[in-house]
Design an enzyme around this catalytic site. Structure first.
Site, PDB file in Angstrom:
ATOM      1  N   THR A  27      40.806  39.272  37.429  1.00 45.57           N
ATOM      2  CA  THR A  27      40.656  38.038  38.214  1.00 45.57           C
ATOM      3  C   THR A  27      39.203  37.982  38.655  1.00 45.57           C
ATOM      4  O   THR A  27      38.459  38.952  38.490  1.00 45.57           O
ATOM      5  CB  THR A  27      41.555  38.054  39.463  1.00 45.57           C
ATOM      6  OG1 THR A  27      41.131  39.131  40.317  1.00 45.57           O
ATOM      7  CG2 THR A  27      43.012  38.251  39.107  1.00 45.57           C
ATOM      8  N   ALA A  60      40.378  43.362  41.026  1.00 50.15           N
ATOM      9  CA  ALA A  60      40.217  42.485  42.194  1.00 50.15           C
ATOM     10  C   ALA A  60      38.754  42.588  42.630  1.00 50.15           C
ATOM     11  O   ALA A  60      38.256  43.694  42.875  1.00 50.15           O
ATOM     12  CB  ALA A  60      41.142  42.940  43.309  1.00 50.15           C
ATOM     13  N   VAL A  86      38.672  48.107  41.526  1.00 54.17           N
ATOM     14  CA  VAL A  86      37.702  47.347  42.309  1.00 54.17           C
ATOM     15  C   VAL A  86      36.636  46.776  41.375  1.00 54.17           C
ATOM     16  O   VAL A  86      35.945  47.510  40.667  1.00 54.17           O
ATOM     17  CB  VAL A  86      37.040  48.239  43.393  1.00 54.17           C
ATOM     18  CG1 VAL A  86      36.091  47.398  44.254  1.00 54.17           C
ATOM     19  CG2 VAL A  86      38.087  48.920  44.252  1.00 54.17           C
ATOM     20  N   LYS A  87      36.541  45.435  41.402  1.00 60.05           N
ATOM     21  CA  LYS A  87      35.581  44.764  40.527  1.00 60.05           C
ATOM     22  C   LYS A  87      34.293  44.550  41.324  1.00 60.05           C
ATOM     23  O   LYS A  87      34.295  43.909  42.382  1.00 60.05           O
ATOM     24  CB  LYS A  87      36.177  43.435  40.067  1.00 60.05           C
ATOM     25  CG  LYS A  87      35.576  42.889  38.801  1.00 60.05           C
ATOM     26  CD  LYS A  87      36.389  41.675  38.355  1.00 60.05           C
ATOM     27  CE  LYS A  87      35.863  41.093  37.076  1.00 60.05           C
ATOM     28  NZ  LYS A  87      36.501  39.812  36.768  1.00 60.05           N
ATOM     29  N   VAL A  88      33.212  45.105  40.805  1.00 58.67           N
ATOM     30  CA  VAL A  88      31.949  45.161  41.541  1.00 58.67           C
ATOM     31  C   VAL A  88      30.853  44.485  40.708  1.00 58.67           C
ATOM     32  O   VAL A  88      30.734  44.757  39.507  1.00 58.67           O
ATOM     33  CB  VAL A  88      31.548  46.649  41.787  1.00 58.67           C
ATOM     34  CG1 VAL A  88      30.242  46.762  42.540  1.00 58.67           C
ATOM     35  CG2 VAL A  88      32.660  47.396  42.511  1.00 58.67           C
TER      36      VAL A  88
END
Ligand code: E4P
Length: 216
Positions: A27, A60, A86-88
């Site tokens: 997402t 996310a 964790v999307k960074v």
């Protein structure tokens, strides 16, 4: 090759999951906003709803752009469900945060990758996934697939554990080229996954078989 679906739409995620070939979900804030998800509580419960549908990793994205903020948000996101990755973003503090998360066993997906140099940095920091954006490179007259080729070569040269998650996939040929080159993961909209089903000769052949079956 893993298939992720690139959406925050629950019915699309269910449809892909029902097909039995889904390995995860990505997402981003734009996709969440498109579904009308607003406010921290709704955002978190939406991520939980996604995790309850799928078996694999669910990316996310953090909103913060400073190290402390990224770490704080990431640590809250992983509390939602153990499927959360964790999307960074690919920025200086993002790289530092990826290293921090890696040292603590938290999975990360480094997003907004547009060059091999950026991907090497994320891989060295220990990212679980790097997300090169093929379609957006094509949009500005570049060749997104060249970047995938470069990354497959570089990651093989050094045996990086980081998986190449080809993102911003717009159509079936993009997905097939990624498969030929050897991207570990493709994340794409539902219509691209379902597009793999289609062939006019299959439709014609089935029509004929069904007609002949009535004569059996
Ligand atoms: C990937 O993680 C991104 O969410 C996505 O693939 C971006 O795709 P777009 O360029 O079609 O917005």
């Amino acid at each position: 090759m893993k298939f992720f679906i690139d959406t925050a739409n629950l019915s699309e995620i269910r449809e892909a999951q029902d097909l039995g070939v889904l390995d995860g979900v990505t997402t981003n804030p734009s996709l969440m906003a498109k579904e009308g998800i607003k406010g921290k509580d709704s955002v978190f419960s939406h991520y939980k709803a996604i995790c309850d549908i799928v078996d694999g990793d669910v990316s996310a994205e953090v909103i913060a752009t400073d190290f402390q903020g990224i770490v704080r948000e990431g640590e809250e996101l992983v509390e939602i469900d153990n499927k959360i990755v964790v999307k960074v973003p690919m920025i200086k503090d993002g790289v530092k945060a990826i290293k921090y998360f890696t040292q603590r066993g938290i999975k990360t997906n480094c997003t907004l990758i547009f060059s091999a140099g950026q991907a090497i940095l994320a891989a060295k920091a220990g990212a679980t996934y790097v997300s090169p954006f093929i379609g957006r490179i094509d949009d500005i007259g570049g060749d997104g697939m060249e970047l995938i080729e470069q990354l497959v070569l570089i990651f093989e040269n050094y045996g990086f554990d980081t998986e190449i998650l080809a993102a911003s996939i717009r159509h079936v040929p993009h997905l097939l080229q990624c498969a030929e080159i050897g991207a570990d993961v493709v994340t794409c909209p539902l219509n691209v996954i379902m597009g793999l089903l289609k062939h006019p000769l299959t439709d014609l052949g089935l029509e004929k078989f069904l007609a002949d079956a009535k004569k059996m």
